[in-house]
Design an enzyme around this catalytic site. Structure first.
Site, PDB file in Angstrom:
ATOM      1  N   ALA A   1      30.848  -7.794  47.003  1.00 34.10           N
ATOM      2  CA  ALA A   1      32.103  -7.202  47.464  1.00 34.10           C
ATOM      3  C   ALA A   1      31.929  -5.695  47.617  1.00 34.10           C
ATOM      4  O   ALA A   1      31.171  -5.072  46.871  1.00 34.10           O
ATOM      5  CB  ALA A   1      33.226  -7.499  46.484  1.00 34.10           C
ATOM      6  N   GLU A   2      32.631  -5.129  48.596  1.00 35.33           N
ATOM      7  CA  GLU A   2      32.505  -3.707  48.910  1.00 35.33           C
ATOM      8  C   GLU A   2      32.698  -2.802  47.696  1.00 35.33           C
ATOM      9  O   GLU A   2      32.115  -1.720  47.620  1.00 35.33           O
ATOM     10  CB  GLU A   2      33.529  -3.299  49.978  1.00 35.33           C
ATOM     11  CG  GLU A   2      33.216  -3.804  51.367  1.00 35.33           C
ATOM     12  CD  GLU A   2      33.905  -5.109  51.674  1.00 35.33           C
ATOM     13  OE1 GLU A   2      33.831  -6.040  50.847  1.00 35.33           O
ATOM     14  OE2 GLU A   2      34.504  -5.202  52.761  1.00 35.33           O
ATOM     15  N   ASN A   3      33.566  -3.221  46.782  1.00 35.27           N
ATOM     16  CA  ASN A   3      33.849  -2.377  45.622  1.00 35.27           C
ATOM     17  C   ASN A   3      32.779  -2.459  44.536  1.00 35.27           C
ATOM     18  O   ASN A   3      33.021  -2.090  43.389  1.00 35.27           O
ATOM     19  CB  ASN A   3      35.239  -2.697  45.046  1.00 35.27           C
ATOM     20  CG  ASN A   3      35.386  -4.163  44.661  1.00 35.27           C
ATOM     21  OD1 ASN A   3      34.646  -5.008  45.148  1.00 35.27           O
ATOM     22  ND2 ASN A   3      36.334  -4.455  43.805  1.00 35.27           N
TER      23      ASN A   3
ATOM     24  N   ALA B   1      36.846  -7.671  47.080  1.00 35.48           N
ATOM     25  CA  ALA B   1      37.238  -6.695  48.097  1.00 35.48           C
ATOM     26  C   ALA B   1      38.633  -6.958  48.640  1.00 35.48           C
ATOM     27  O   ALA B   1      39.268  -6.056  49.199  1.00 35.48           O
ATOM     28  CB  ALA B   1      36.220  -6.688  49.243  1.00 35.48           C
TER      29      ALA B   1
ATOM     30  N   SER C   1      27.016   0.306  46.664  1.00 39.65           N
ATOM     31  CA  SER C   1      27.467  -0.945  47.273  1.00 39.65           C
ATOM     32  C   SER C   1      27.282  -0.916  48.789  1.00 39.65           C
ATOM     33  O   SER C   1      26.818  -1.888  49.392  1.00 39.65           O
ATOM     34  CB  SER C   1      28.944  -1.171  46.933  1.00 39.65           C
ATOM     35  OG  SER C   1      29.407  -2.335  47.560  1.00 39.65           O
TER      36      SER C   1
END
Lengths: 225, 255, 225, 255
Positions: free
Chosen positions: C51-53, C74, C93
């Site tokens: 996930a982007e985070n 995300a 990330s």
């Protein structure tokens, strides 16, 4: 030395520049003479020592036999960690350097010029060089101090008009401590600020390869303790 | 399930390295140096290598007979080095590398240490190029592209991708999540991120997946491809304390 | 829908693209329909969800009342962590994304064109937009799959000759799953690979806004279980 | 000894923020959002702010009356936002920001999320500019400088330095060494590195210096300037579980 004068010991040189460190400063010490700055007694001041290999907040060298084999400073010496220590990787470590968070770096040098250029990565005639972190530090630290000998082994001046060997960075040097005295790079040139006990101004002038600004009063190099 | 990342030996882990590879060797002044992988690669024999590392040898806290890049150099495996040190820092010091370099047998690219780290970080982060203040105004910037941002001059630097990263870690789980101890971290995670294939020599027994808290992973396992647990000495190479090195060398000389 | 045909459910759409994931793949799922891909039973395959985070290796959604308030994917949904999980910050990330380590991203889209362009960040006439991580993912993932409705609420085609709204990235789409079928972007254009049960090729063609390559045989969308 | 970094209240920690500051607000979908600092800044009243954050509000797992950037927007404190979301992702959603943006009362710079993170990372790493593949060929790249490296086109992006970073952390020691829990890390350490002054709201009691192992520090204390321990609710703001939020809102409606 060309005139037999001895001047300051290396520890005295480093003690003198270490006096300039202010409470809370983040300090990076180059290999060689500058490492001795960490022996100075900073009293109430909190000084955070940063090493290129990502060690923030290192303390004194470890005693023989008690080395932590996972922990060295930038000079490869086994050190301890202070309570505030943190470890980062090399990219973050140099991010700290390039973003201007090193308040002062103290570096060794072969030559320093009156315009604030200095050279410490390549000896005359050498193929290749040893840059390490010096170019990043020199370009980005808030203050650049040099701790170096006044003259070469052959007695040639290391404080010069213009560097004769490839420079590490241009116009960045603030202060220079040598065994002969403390020098400041000013917009007008190199100024003698303090002189090593037992040396005469003529001795300093004779061993300096550039015009030296000499104020009316040149006190002896400040010592402590 | 995916193929295991745990290899039975260093020889297995480096068996397929082809000639002409670009390899990053982690470590800084001995700490975190992949000394067992240096030995395995010198036995494996791949030639024409471009070797990226902070310098061309280890620091003083390693037995003088321990493997470093010098083993590869002596073995004529090295075509080029990319380092922040390509000369000794003291006139009295002699590097094996210098013999070969001065004869023109090996090429060298000398890079400021922060630029070296950042070029690999860029490769690992999909950034093809960036600007840095380091080396502006020096011999290293001659003839190269610089640019002014906010009144200051910066040098353009390109990413440095690696085919392989050879690194050393303190702890690993079977998925390849790694932890480094103290200054062992240095270039190691960056090289792994810059590389297509990362090979790790691991100090402690390899842990089951999940044994390292996700918040405490220094390098996620998605960057790690092959791991070998370092056997105890004398089979595996370990750094030692100066007094122990002195004793080892005295013993050897006495023999 | 313009012709009353229903086709696949959203979960069926996601199950179909999830079948394409290979053992060991690192997968990033966009907000909306694509999140359902994580419900697919991957059997022996190990799929690493990113996930982007900065969450690598997340697992299923948490049950109500058992949410970890420090952990979302995300899409802001509370998730669990698989044993291989690791956490990094946002720059690392996206370093994983930009360096090509995402094997596939499944994204939602407003429009996709036969040349592989697609649009998912700005609705027609909207001021501003919602990009999130989509432009980084679309530009850098090894494969870009879209999971989207065949037509708009007004029955207009979403599979088009050229995007009519601002694109997210150009020429990057590999596969498109809609409720009507599975489409592949090929050098020759958009090809219908599989068709949703109960739909005719004419219905698919009529709701597609670009030329559609139709092989001699178009099997039904593969299902499992 | 250096001045303590521990401040007695959020009001004290933000008292001197001047009009016109550029402030980064960490957090992603509630997790790690500096909600107590949002409240303090809205009371403090600084105007003409440039606010950098992933979006202009929090996610769904926050009581609907909790402070977010929307408090600053409603209070006419915001001149500009720099975000990866400047519009709702669903047509049904309404953002407070949109009202002001559509009327031209607030400026916006829309940035892909990875570029936003990397621009702050660059600022914190002394890199003035870099190239990225994201947004090439899109409306965001129109009229801007691109360059080809190894046959691929990249967009030039400049660093995004901050005057202040407002962040939230799980643990801190008195020197400011921080740890974040799970996805709380997100933008928080990057914003701190990009900022001149970093202000942290800390979830757990602030620990004595040395309580966090140096290997386990996520953000070194040299990047941290001011910290406030978040008081328990209702004085301090904490995210809550969806069921708890629903109950709070039902209670409020019943009153």
């Amino acid at each position: 030395m060309s005139d037999g004068a001895k001047g300051l010991t290396r520890q005295q040189m480093c003690d003198r520049v270490a006096m300039e460190f202010q409470d809370g400063w983040v300090v990076n010490l180059g290999i060689g003479i500058p490492t001795l700055c960490s022996n100075f007694n900073f009293g109430d001041k909190q000084i955070i020592f940063h090493a290129e290999n990502g060690v923030i907040g290192y303390g004194p060298l470890t005693g023989a036999g008690r080395e932590d084999l996972h922990l060295v400073n930038a000079g490869g010496q086994h050190v301890t960690l202070n309570p505030e220590a943190a470890i980062v990787h090399h990219a973050d470590s140099f991010g700290i350097i390039r973003s201007g968070r090193i308040d002062v770096t103290v570096l060794g040098a072969y030559e320093v010029a009156e315009n604030g250029d200095f050279a410490n990565w390549k000896m005359a005639g050498q193929k290749g060089g040893g840059i390490g972190g010096a170019m990043d530090l020199a370009a980005c630290a808030k203050h650049v101090f040099l701790a170096m000998e006044q003259v070469t082994r052959r007695g040639q001046p290391r404080l010069v008009e213009r560097c004769t060997i490839p420079v590490t960075a241009r116009g960045v040097v603030d202060l220079v401590i040598t065994n002969y005295g403390l020098f400041e790079i000013t917009p007008e040139g190199m100024a003698l600020r303090e002189i090593a006990p037992g040396l005469s101004i003529d001795q300093v002038r004779a061993t300096t390869g550039c015009n030296l600004l000499i104020p009316d009063e040149v006190p002896p190099v400040r010592m402590r303790g | 399930m995916s193929k295991s990342k745990i290899y039975p030996s260093f020889a297995d882990a480096v068996a397929d390295i082809p000639d002409g590879s670009t390899i990053g060797f982690g470590g800084f002044a001995v700490v975190g140096m992949p000394i067992n992988l240096y030995e395995a690669l010198s036995k494996q024999g791949a030639k024409g290598l471009t070797c990226v590392s902070n310098g061309t040898r280890g620091g003083s806290t390693m037995p003088s007979d321990a493997p470093t890049m010098e083993w590869l150099i002596r073995n004529d495996q090295v075509k080029k080095v990319i380092c922040s040190f390509t000369a000794p820092t003291r006139a009295s010091q002699k590097l094996v590398f210098s013999e070969y370099y001065e004869k023109g047998l090996i090429d060298a690219e000398l890079v400021p240490q922060g630029t070296l780290a950042e070029r690999m970080r860029a490769a690992g982060a999909g950034i093809p190029a960036f600007y840095t203040p380091a080396a502006v105004g020096t011999e290293l910037a001659e003839g190269r592209e610089t640019r002014v941002f906010n009144g200051r001059e910066y040098l353009l630097e390109e990413a440095l991708p690696l085919d392989y990263a050879f690194i050393r870690a303190y702890q690993a789980d079977a998925f390849g999540n790694l932890r480094f101890r103290r200054s062992q971290r240095n270039f190691n995670p960056l090289m792994a991120m810059a590389a297509r294939v990362t090979i790790v020599e691991v100090e402690e027994d390899i842990l089951p997946v999940g044994a390292i808290d996700p918040d405490d992973v220094h390098l996620p396992g998605i960057f790690v491809h092959r791991m070998v647990k370092i056997p105890p000495p004398p089979e595996g190479w370990w750094p030692q304390r100066p007094a122990e090195i002195a004793k080892l060398e005295a013993d050897r000389n006495a023999r």
